[in-house]
Structures are given as structure tokens and as C-alpha cells.
Write a protein that holds these residues in place. Structure first.
Motif, mmCIF file in Angstrom:
data_model
loop_
_atom_site.group_PDB
_atom_site.id
_atom_site.type_symbol
_atom_site.label_atom_id
_atom_site.label_comp_id
_atom_site.label_asym_id
_atom_site.label_seq_id
_atom_site.Cartn_x
_atom_site.Cartn_y
_atom_site.Cartn_z
ATOM 1 N N GLY A 130 0.824 -1.211 0.000
ATOM 2 C CA GLY A 130 0.000 0.000 0.000
ATOM 3 C C GLY A 130 0.854 1.255 0.000
ATOM 4 O O GLY A 130 0.607 2.206 -0.757
ATOM 5 N N VAL A 131 1.881 1.282 0.866
ATOM 6 C CA VAL A 131 2.807 2.424 0.895
ATOM 7 C C VAL A 131 3.541 2.540 -0.432
ATOM 8 O O VAL A 131 3.726 3.638 -0.967
ATOM 9 C CB VAL A 131 3.806 2.262 2.064
ATOM 10 N N LEU A 132 3.947 1.395 -0.975
ATOM 11 C CA LEU A 132 4.647 1.403 -2.255
ATOM 12 C C LEU A 132 3.757 1.967 -3.364
ATOM 13 O O LEU A 132 4.214 2.723 -4.227
ATOM 14 C CB LEU A 132 5.080 -0.031 -2.600
ATOM 15 N N ALA A 133 2.463 1.613 -3.325
ATOM 16 C CA ALA A 133 1.538 2.103 -4.352
ATOM 17 C C ALA A 133 1.294 3.598 -4.219
ATOM 18 O O ALA A 133 1.183 4.319 -5.207
ATOM 19 C CB ALA A 133 0.216 1.343 -4.257
ATOM 20 N N LEU A 134 1.201 4.075 -2.977
ATOM 21 C CA LEU A 134 0.885 5.487 -2.746
ATOM 22 C C LEU A 134 2.063 6.409 -3.043
ATOM 23 O O LEU A 134 1.882 7.516 -3.545
ATOM 24 C CB LEU A 134 0.433 5.684 -1.291
ATOM 25 N N PHE A 135 3.277 5.957 -2.734
ATOM 26 C CA PHE A 135 4.423 6.870 -2.793
ATOM 27 C C PHE A 135 5.533 6.407 -3.743
ATOM 28 O O PHE A 135 6.539 7.096 -3.869
ATOM 29 C CB PHE A 135 5.021 7.044 -1.385
ATOM 30 N N GLY A 136 5.330 5.254 -4.417
ATOM 31 C CA GLY A 136 6.422 4.708 -5.211
ATOM 32 C C GLY A 136 6.298 4.885 -6.703
ATOM 33 O O GLY A 136 6.877 4.102 -7.465
ATOM 34 N N LYS A 137 5.544 5.879 -7.168
ATOM 35 C CA LYS A 137 5.415 6.093 -8.604
ATOM 36 C C LYS A 137 6.777 6.371 -9.228
ATOM 37 O O LYS A 137 7.481 7.296 -8.849
ATOM 38 C CB LYS A 137 4.473 7.267 -8.889
ATOM 39 N N GLY A 138 7.132 5.526 -10.201
ATOM 40 C CA GLY A 138 8.418 5.687 -10.869
ATOM 41 C C GLY A 138 9.464 4.690 -10.426
ATOM 42 O O GLY A 138 10.523 4.590 -11.053
ATOM 43 N N GLU A 385 5.255 5.672 -14.839
ATOM 44 C CA GLU A 385 4.935 4.388 -14.225
ATOM 45 C C GLU A 385 4.263 4.605 -12.883
ATOM 46 O O GLU A 385 4.460 5.607 -12.229
ATOM 47 C CB GLU A 385 6.216 3.563 -13.994
ATOM 48 N N GLU A 386 3.483 3.624 -12.488
ATOM 49 C CA GLU A 386 2.865 3.650 -11.165
ATOM 50 C C GLU A 386 2.911 2.241 -10.604
ATOM 51 O O GLU A 386 2.445 1.294 -11.215
ATOM 52 C CB GLU A 386 1.411 4.105 -11.239
ATOM 53 N N LEU A 387 3.554 2.070 -9.445
ATOM 54 C CA LEU A 387 3.698 0.770 -8.827
ATOM 55 C C LEU A 387 2.986 0.763 -7.493
ATOM 56 O O LEU A 387 3.137 1.670 -6.701
ATOM 57 C CB LEU A 387 5.176 0.453 -8.598
ATOM 58 N N PRO A 388 2.270 -0.350 -7.213
ATOM 59 C CA PRO A 388 1.881 -1.390 -8.132
ATOM 60 C C PRO A 388 0.625 -0.995 -8.857
ATOM 61 O O PRO A 388 0.035 0.019 -8.555
ATOM 62 C CB PRO A 388 1.627 -2.593 -7.210
#
Length: 398
Positions: A130-138, A385-388
Motif C-alpha cells: 500500500g505504501v509502495l503504491a501510494l508513494f512509489g510512482k516511478g 509508471e505507477e507501482l503497483p
């Protein structure tokens, strides 16, 4: 339903549930809600459990079924289906288990809190992704794949701890009957493509309930029934069942468990009077996970990429370590189990899980944001990109 299958929303619901539980437990409504949690439900004189135990032993077994389906998929068709793929995250996961245990025991060894050493070993995949999806774009896909494999291996360790450490007075006969029910369940799940699909589904549901009851009565923790069912079920029907159950688990089961487990009264004592269990978990989750995962992960990159450039940098591994420190769901369960006979220590360990996970969330948000910004700046292709993705992959639960 799509919202409850996303990587973001379930993490927010879990956090909100835990915060609500803390607020209500320390409000005038606390005693009344605690009374509801201790109310016994079931067939009087035959099979009864408190509401809290129905949530922990009953509903959470469904969550562990989804975990086991994910494990089965990843071990056979996904990111852990070969020794080469599993090597790096396995080494990192080992560091992420052993170092937090060592840190916890620095605080708790020799005290009545020493039995809580498994608590800081877990990683909550819902929160981490969830944290990765919210703040990990790119961020590159390698980071998400590494984290997913790491969390899955942590799940395996947590399941082993639950099965081995928190089992007393096993009734071998009942456990053998549960194993027989599992065999029949696995066989029938492979007949679902026949014309008798509906009757088979009904029988599978009945067998799942029977298996759960037998495991519970055998003395093994009842959530292990969910693990067994998920591992023996035919893969395609299991993935379809996961897809159908996922919104209910994310929207009801996990929030209810988070509320129940986090429903603790904050002790009115000075910090020096808090149990070593609190301090051990508080430090072991953010510090132990970051140090263990980063150092062991760095070693794994040297072992698995001889002559090749590693996919992750040490800075990436530190960020992954911060995500790994978000213990939450399984750590809360381990806290309940480790100190089942010591409610005060259990409550302080639970507060340690919540506080340690909160610190890890803050650190992860900062580190993931910095890494994502770095990759967006250095790799133009990653800017969009947007992960995940909003939908979880076939073997992952949110």
C-alpha cells in the motif's frame, strides 16, 4: 469491489481500524466494547468461543487461506518458482528475521517478555505494498518484486512459528482426521470442471469448515487450517476463490482483526515502567528490519549477481527494509499468541507493534518517496509508471 482489491485502500482501512480501536479502548465506551469482545458465541456446551477468538481463530483463518494460495502460486508459477529467483529474497528475509529477533532479545532476554521474540519477524504485505503504491510512482519493478518475495517468505516463517511454537497438547487422532479432510478437499477441488460443479463447491465448503474445527480441537492453532486448505487446493480454483474472497478479507476480516487486536488500554505508567516487550518490538521492527534486510540483501546481491550489475542498490534495500518493518497483522497475531497468559504484557507488546509499525511507515514513506524521485529524475521512462497497479497480481493478496 475493485477498491477493496487495490493495493492502497486496504492499508488505509487497516490503519483506521487500529486507530479507532485505540481511541475507543481508552474512552468511556471501552469497558462496554471489551464486554462484547469477551461474549461467548456458539452452541452452548458443544462449541463456544468468545467474539475475540472467533475473529482471531475463525475469520483470520480465511486470511491465511488467501496467504497460502499466494504462497502456492509464487512457489509454483511466480517469483519464487526456482532456486535462482528465491535466493536473493531468501537471504534478505533471513536477515529480516534474525536481526529483529536479536534486537528484541537485547531488551527482553532474561525477563518474562522473552517469549515474544517471534513478534517483530513479520512483514505486513498489505501495508508494505500500500505504501509502495501510494508513494512509489516511478520505482523500477525490481523493487516491488523483491519486496513481494521478501514478504511471502516472511509469511512462511510466520506460519511456521504459529504452527510450531504455539501448539500445546496436540491430539494426534483429530489432527490425522484433519489431514484426511485436507486430502479429500484437495482431490475434490480438482474435479470442479465436471458437471457436478455446484454440489462439489458445497462439499468443499463443508470440508473446509470440518477441517477448521478438527484443527482447532486438535490443539494446533486454527489458522493453520486455512494454510493447509490454500496449499492443497487446485491452483486455478484456488486463485478464483482468492479473487472472490479478497474484497471480504480486505474490507471485513482484516479490519475486524486489526480492531480487535489493537483494542488495548494505554497503560498510565512512565516509559521506564513499560515491559521489555514494548521496547523490544518498538525498536526491532524499524531498526532490526532495516539493518537485517539491507545488510543481508546487499550480501544476496553479491552472491546472486556475480559478474552482473545488481537490480537493486543499497539505498533501495534500505527503503525495502523500512517497508519490511511494517509488521502489523501477523505481528499482532503473534503478540496475542506469545502472551496469551499475560494480558498486560500482551497489551504492551501490541502497543509496541503499533508504534514500531507506525515508525516504519513514516520511514518507508520518506525513503520510498526519495527513491521514486531519484528514479523519475534519472530514468525518464519511469515518470509515467505507477507501482503497483490498481489490481493485485494473480498470486498476491492485498
Amino acid at each position: 469491489m475493485a477498491l477493496l482489491r487495490s493495493a492502497r485502500f486496504p492499508a488505509i482501512v487497516l490503519l483506521a481500524s487500529a486507530l479507532l480501536a485505540l481511541v475507543l479502548a481508552n474512552s468511556p465506551l471501552g469497558p462496554a466494547i471489551a464486554g462484547v469482545k469477551e461474549t461467548y458465541l456458539g452452541i452452548p456446551g458443544v462449541f463456544e468461543m468468545s467474539v475475540g477468538h472467533w475473529i482471531q481463530d475463525g475469520l483470520l483463518a480465511i486470511f491465511f487461506f488467501l496467504v497460502a494460495v499466494e504462497l502456492q502460486y509464487e512457489l509454483t508459477s511466480g517469483e519464487l518458482n526456482s532456486a535462482r529467483k528465491a535466493l536473493q529474497p531468501a537471504i534478505a528475509a533471513a536477515g529480516g528475521v534474525l536481526v529483529p529477533i536479536a534486537v528484541y532479545l537485547l531488551f527482553a532476554a532474561g525477563s518474562d517478555a522473552a517469549d515474544g521474540w517471534p513478534i517483530p519477524t513479520a512483514t505486513d504485505i498489505a501495508f508494505a505494498l500500500g505504501v509502495l503504491a501510494l508513494f512509489g510512482k516511478g520505482l523500477p519493478a525490481a523493487i516491488r518484486i523483491f519486496l513481494l518475495a521478501l514478504a511471502i517468505l516472511d509469511d512462511i516463517v510466520g506460519i511456521i512459528f504459529i504452527a510450531v511454537l504455539f501448539t500445546d497438547g496436540v491430539n494426534v487422532g483429530l489432527l490425522a482426521l484433519a489431514a484426511l479432510a485436507l486430502v479429500v478437499f484437495g482431490f475434490l477441488s480438482r474435479q470442479l470442471d465436471s458437471r457436478a460443479r455446484l454440489p462439489i463447491i458445497v462439499i468443499l465448503v463443508v470440508l473446509a469448515i470440518v477441517t477448521w474445527v478438527l484443527v482447532y480441537l486438535s490443539g494446533v492453532h486454527a489458522t493453520i487450517a486455512g494454510v493447509g486448505l490454500g496449499l492443497v487446493m487446485a491452483q486455478q480454483p484456488a486463485l478464483r476463490a482468492r479473487h472472490e474472497l479478497e474484497p471480504w478479507v480486505n474490507g471485513i476480516v482484516l479490519p475486524l482483526f486489526a480492531f480487535s487486536a489493537a483494542f488495548v488500554v494505554i497503560p498510565a505508567v512512565s516509559p521506564a515502567q513499560l515491559s521489555p516487550a514494548f521496547w523490544g518490538v518498538l525498536v526491532a521492527l524499524p531498526v532490526g528490519k532495516i539493518v537485517g534486510i539491507a545488510l543481508a540483501g546487499w550480501l544476496s546481491l553479491r552472491v546472486g549477481n556475480r559478474g552482473a550489475a545488481p537490480h537493486l542498490t543499497f539505498a533501495d534495500l534500505i527503503a525495502a527494509g523500512a517497508l519490511g518493518g511494517i509488521g502489523f497483522t501477523v505481528s499482532l497475531l503473534l503478540s496475542e499468541l506469545a502472551f496469551a497468559g499475560a494480558p498486560l504484557v500482551r497489551d504492551e507488546a501490541t502497543l509496541g507493534v503499533l508504534a514500531g509499525s507506525a515508525i516504519s511507515i513514516v520511514l518507508a514513506v520518506v525513503l520510498i518517496t526519495l527513491r521514486a524521485r531519484h528514479y523519475r529524475r534519472t530514468s525518464p521512462a519511469s515518470r509515467d509508471e505507477e507501482l503497483p497497479p490498481t489490481e493485485t497480481h494473480p498470486g498476491q493478496i492485498a
